[in-house]
Design a protein around this motif. Structure first.
Motif, PDB file in Angstrom:
ATOM      1  N   MET A   1     131.729 -15.557  -6.097  1.00  0.00           N
ATOM      2  CA  MET A   1     131.173 -14.582  -5.080  1.00  0.00           C
ATOM      3  C   MET A   1     129.323 -13.525  -5.698  1.00  0.00           C
ATOM      4  SD  MET A   1     131.600 -11.694  -3.131  1.00  0.00           S
ATOM      5  CE  MET A   1     131.707  -9.889  -2.920  1.00  0.00           C
ATOM      6  N   ILE A   2     128.534 -14.193  -6.796  1.00  0.00           N
ATOM      7  CA  ILE A   2     127.989 -14.233  -7.778  1.00  0.00           C
ATOM      8  C   ILE A   2     126.737 -15.239  -6.597  1.00  0.00           C
ATOM      9  CG2 ILE A   2     126.220 -14.229  -9.108  1.00  0.00           C
ATOM     10  CD1 ILE A   2     128.026 -12.091  -9.240  1.00  0.00           C
ATOM     11  N   LYS A   3     127.529 -16.566  -6.592  1.00  0.00           N
ATOM     12  CA  LYS A   3     126.668 -17.117  -6.178  1.00  0.00           C
ATOM     13  C   LYS A   3     126.152 -16.896  -5.049  1.00  0.00           C
ATOM     14  CE  LYS A   3     126.828 -21.965  -6.456  1.00  0.00           C
ATOM     15  NZ  LYS A   3     127.253 -24.031  -6.749  1.00  0.00           N
ATOM     16  N   LYS A   4     127.238 -16.727  -3.809  1.00  0.00           N
ATOM     17  CA  LYS A   4     126.714 -16.796  -2.396  1.00  0.00           C
ATOM     18  C   LYS A   4     125.490 -15.394  -2.372  1.00  0.00           C
ATOM     19  CE  LYS A   4     131.134 -17.675  -0.068  1.00  0.00           C
ATOM     20  NZ  LYS A   4     132.090 -16.686   0.714  1.00  0.00           N
ATOM     21  N   PHE A   5     125.547 -14.540  -2.940  1.00  0.00           N
ATOM     22  CA  PHE A   5     124.642 -12.846  -3.543  1.00  0.00           C
ATOM     23  C   PHE A   5     123.295 -14.158  -4.006  1.00  0.00           C
ATOM     24  CE2 PHE A   5     122.453  -9.512  -5.811  1.00  0.00           C
ATOM     25  CZ  PHE A   5     121.784  -8.822  -4.393  1.00  0.00           C
ATOM     26  N   VAL A   6     123.081 -15.115  -4.867  1.00  0.00           N
ATOM     27  CA  VAL A   6     121.846 -15.270  -4.981  1.00  0.00           C
ATOM     28  C   VAL A   6     121.469 -16.595  -4.389  1.00  0.00           C
ATOM     29  CG1 VAL A   6     120.957 -17.076  -6.734  1.00  0.00           C
ATOM     30  CG2 VAL A   6     122.497 -15.294  -7.497  1.00  0.00           C
ATOM     31  N   ASN A   7     122.302 -17.051  -3.722  1.00  0.00           N
ATOM     32  CA  ASN A   7     122.082 -17.575  -2.652  1.00  0.00           C
ATOM     33  C   ASN A   7     121.497 -17.272  -0.890  1.00  0.00           C
ATOM     34  OD1 ASN A   7     122.543 -20.277  -3.365  1.00  0.00           O
ATOM     35  ND2 ASN A   7     124.568 -20.512  -2.890  1.00  0.00           N
ATOM     36  N   TYR A   8     121.791 -15.819  -1.429  1.00  0.00           N
ATOM     37  CA  TYR A   8     121.064 -15.024  -0.032  1.00  0.00           C
ATOM     38  C   TYR A   8     119.591 -14.429  -0.228  1.00  0.00           C
ATOM     39  CZ  TYR A   8     121.172 -10.553   3.125  1.00  0.00           C
ATOM     40  OH  TYR A   8     120.282 -10.024   4.021  1.00  0.00           O
ATOM     41  N   CYS A   9     119.730 -14.502  -1.932  1.00  0.00           N
ATOM     42  CA  CYS A   9     118.060 -14.075  -2.451  1.00  0.00           C
ATOM     43  C   CYS A   9     117.755 -14.580  -1.973  1.00  0.00           C
ATOM     44  CB  CYS A   9     118.767 -13.330  -3.319  1.00  0.00           C
ATOM     45  SG  CYS A   9     119.188 -11.568  -2.950  1.00  0.00           S
ATOM     46  N   LYS A  10     117.959 -15.759  -2.211  1.00  0.00           N
ATOM     47  CA  LYS A  10     117.033 -16.764  -2.211  1.00  0.00           C
ATOM     48  C   LYS A  10     116.451 -17.587  -0.346  1.00  0.00           C
ATOM     49  CE  LYS A  10     118.324 -18.966  -5.847  1.00  0.00           C
ATOM     50  NZ  LYS A  10     118.423 -20.584  -7.173  1.00  0.00           N
ATOM     51  N   ALA A  11     117.572 -17.242   0.015  1.00  0.00           N
ATOM     52  CA  ALA A  11     116.817 -16.891   1.478  1.00  0.00           C
ATOM     53  C   ALA A  11     116.200 -16.630   2.353  1.00  0.00           C
ATOM     54  CB  ALA A  11     118.421 -17.802   2.084  1.00  0.00           C
ATOM     55  N   CYS A  12     116.906 -15.260   1.677  1.00  0.00           N
ATOM     56  CA  CYS A  12     115.417 -14.938   2.493  1.00  0.00           C
ATOM     57  C   CYS A  12     114.141 -14.536   1.630  1.00  0.00           C
ATOM     58  CB  CYS A  12     116.429 -12.519   1.741  1.00  0.00           C
ATOM     59  SG  CYS A  12     117.695 -12.213   2.540  1.00  0.00           S
ATOM     60  N   TYR A  13     114.272 -14.767   0.802  1.00  0.00           N
ATOM     61  CA  TYR A  13     112.084 -14.559   0.006  1.00  0.00           C
ATOM     62  C   TYR A  13     111.882 -15.689   0.395  1.00  0.00           C
ATOM     63  CZ  TYR A  13     109.057 -16.338  -3.676  1.00  0.00           C
ATOM     64  OH  TYR A  13     107.852 -16.009  -4.340  1.00  0.00           O
ATOM     65  N   ASP A  14     112.877 -16.470   0.503  1.00  0.00           N
ATOM     66  CA  ASP A  14     112.544 -18.211   1.367  1.00  0.00           C
ATOM     67  C   ASP A  14     111.607 -17.962   3.287  1.00  0.00           C
ATOM     68  OD1 ASP A  14     111.380 -21.206   1.270  1.00  0.00           O
ATOM     69  OD2 ASP A  14     112.934 -20.972   2.828  1.00  0.00           O
ATOM     70  N   GLU A  15     112.656 -16.984   3.409  1.00  0.00           N
ATOM     71  CA  GLU A  15     111.656 -16.672   4.847  1.00  0.00           C
ATOM     72  C   GLU A  15     110.623 -15.853   4.776  1.00  0.00           C
ATOM     73  OE1 GLU A  15     113.929 -14.853   8.929  1.00  0.00           O
ATOM     74  OE2 GLU A  15     115.083 -15.963   7.576  1.00  0.00           O
ATOM     75  N   LEU A  16     110.478 -14.968   3.760  1.00  0.00           N
ATOM     76  CA  LEU A  16     109.809 -13.924   4.283  1.00  0.00           C
ATOM     77  C   LEU A  16     108.498 -14.655   3.500  1.00  0.00           C
ATOM     78  CD1 LEU A  16     111.073 -10.519   2.541  1.00  0.00           C
ATOM     79  CD2 LEU A  16     110.054 -10.864   4.663  1.00  0.00           C
ATOM     80  N   VAL A  17     108.000 -15.632   2.324  1.00  0.00           N
ATOM     81  CA  VAL A  17     107.421 -16.296   2.019  1.00  0.00           C
ATOM     82  C   VAL A  17     107.318 -17.421   3.164  1.00  0.00           C
ATOM     83  CG1 VAL A  17     106.096 -17.273  -0.014  1.00  0.00           C
ATOM     84  CG2 VAL A  17     107.776 -15.540   0.030  1.00  0.00           C
ATOM     85  N   HIS A  18     107.189 -18.113   3.475  1.00  0.00           N
ATOM     86  CA  HIS A  18     107.018 -19.098   3.752  1.00  0.00           C
ATOM     87  C   HIS A  18     107.185 -19.250   6.081  1.00  0.00           C
ATOM     88  CE1 HIS A  18     106.718 -21.111   0.542  1.00  0.00           C
ATOM     89  NE2 HIS A  18     108.364 -20.752   0.349  1.00  0.00           N
ATOM     90  N   LYS A  19     108.568 -18.077   5.963  1.00  0.00           N
ATOM     91  CA  LYS A  19     108.576 -18.631   7.572  1.00  0.00           C
ATOM     92  C   LYS A  19     108.341 -17.655   8.462  1.00  0.00           C
ATOM     93  CE  LYS A  19     112.650 -21.521   6.833  1.00  0.00           C
ATOM     94  NZ  LYS A  19     114.167 -21.534   7.042  1.00  0.00           N
ATOM     95  N   THR A  20     107.877 -16.285   7.588  1.00  0.00           N
ATOM     96  CA  THR A  20     107.489 -15.195   8.337  1.00  0.00           C
ATOM     97  C   THR A  20     106.163 -15.067   8.255  1.00  0.00           C
ATOM     98  OG1 THR A  20     108.896 -14.203   7.382  1.00  0.00           O
ATOM     99  CG2 THR A  20     106.823 -12.687   8.607  1.00  0.00           C
ATOM    100  N   SER A  21     105.466 -15.050   9.477  1.00  0.00           N
ATOM    101  CA  SER A  21     103.734 -14.435  10.326  1.00  0.00           C
ATOM    102  C   SER A  21     103.665 -13.092  10.102  1.00  0.00           C
ATOM    103  CB  SER A  21     103.775 -15.175  11.983  1.00  0.00           C
ATOM    104  OG  SER A  21     104.664 -14.769  12.529  1.00  0.00           O
ATOM    105  N   TRP A  22     102.403 -13.146   9.407  1.00  0.00           N
ATOM    106  CA  TRP A  22     101.462 -11.640   9.010  1.00  0.00           C
ATOM    107  C   TRP A  22     100.913 -11.808  10.050  1.00  0.00           C
ATOM    108  CZ3 TRP A  22     105.114  -8.515   6.201  1.00  0.00           C
ATOM    109  CH2 TRP A  22     106.251  -9.565   5.345  1.00  0.00           C
ATOM    110  N   PRO A  23     101.150 -10.283  10.417  1.00  0.00           N
ATOM    111  CA  PRO A  23      99.929  -9.652  11.123  1.00  0.00           C
ATOM    112  C   PRO A  23      98.722  -9.789  10.358  1.00  0.00           C
ATOM    113  CG  PRO A  23     100.620  -7.764  10.587  1.00  0.00           C
ATOM    114  CD  PRO A  23     101.496  -8.811  10.464  1.00  0.00           C
ATOM    115  N   THR A  24      96.453 -10.041  10.788  1.00  0.00           N
ATOM    116  CA  THR A  24      96.343 -10.027   9.830  1.00  0.00           C
ATOM    117  C   THR A  24      95.091  -8.670   9.831  1.00  0.00           C
ATOM    118  OG1 THR A  24      94.158 -10.401  11.790  1.00  0.00           O
ATOM    119  CG2 THR A  24      95.202 -12.234  11.265  1.00  0.00           C
ATOM    120  N   ARG A  25      94.488  -8.556   9.043  1.00  0.00           N
ATOM    121  CA  ARG A  25      93.919  -7.049   8.791  1.00  0.00           C
ATOM    122  C   ARG A  25      93.392  -6.542  10.577  1.00  0.00           C
ATOM    123  NH1 ARG A  25      93.491  -3.972   4.613  1.00  0.00           N
ATOM    124  NH2 ARG A  25      91.837  -2.233   4.754  1.00  0.00           N
TER     125      ARG A  25
END
Length: 63
Positions: A1-25
């Motif tokens: 159960m804890i391992k699934k949650f940790v993997n979910y958090c890692k996947a969320c972080y990976d998507e936010l940092v590497h796959k999301t395109s943020w708008p310019t100023r």
């Protein structure tokens, strides 16, 4: 159960940092100006409609 949650958090972080395109100023500023302008126009339209409705109601139901 804890391992699934940790993997979910890692996947969320990976998507936010590497796959999301943020708008310019500049894009963010332009979007904010569009939203502000549209909000002011809609507020003005609602204000005018309220004034007209109040005028009509005071004519129909005088004090």
């Amino acid at each position: 159960m804890i391992k699934k949650f940790v993997n979910y958090c890692k996947a969320c972080y990976d998507e936010l940092v590497h796959k999301t395109s943020w708008p310019t100023r500049k894009e963010l500023t332009n979007s904010a100006v569009v939203v502000l302008s549209a909000s002011l126009i809609i507020a003005l339209i609602v204000f005018v409609m309220d004034q007209v409705f109040g005028l009509v109601m005071s004519t129909v139901y005088p004090n």
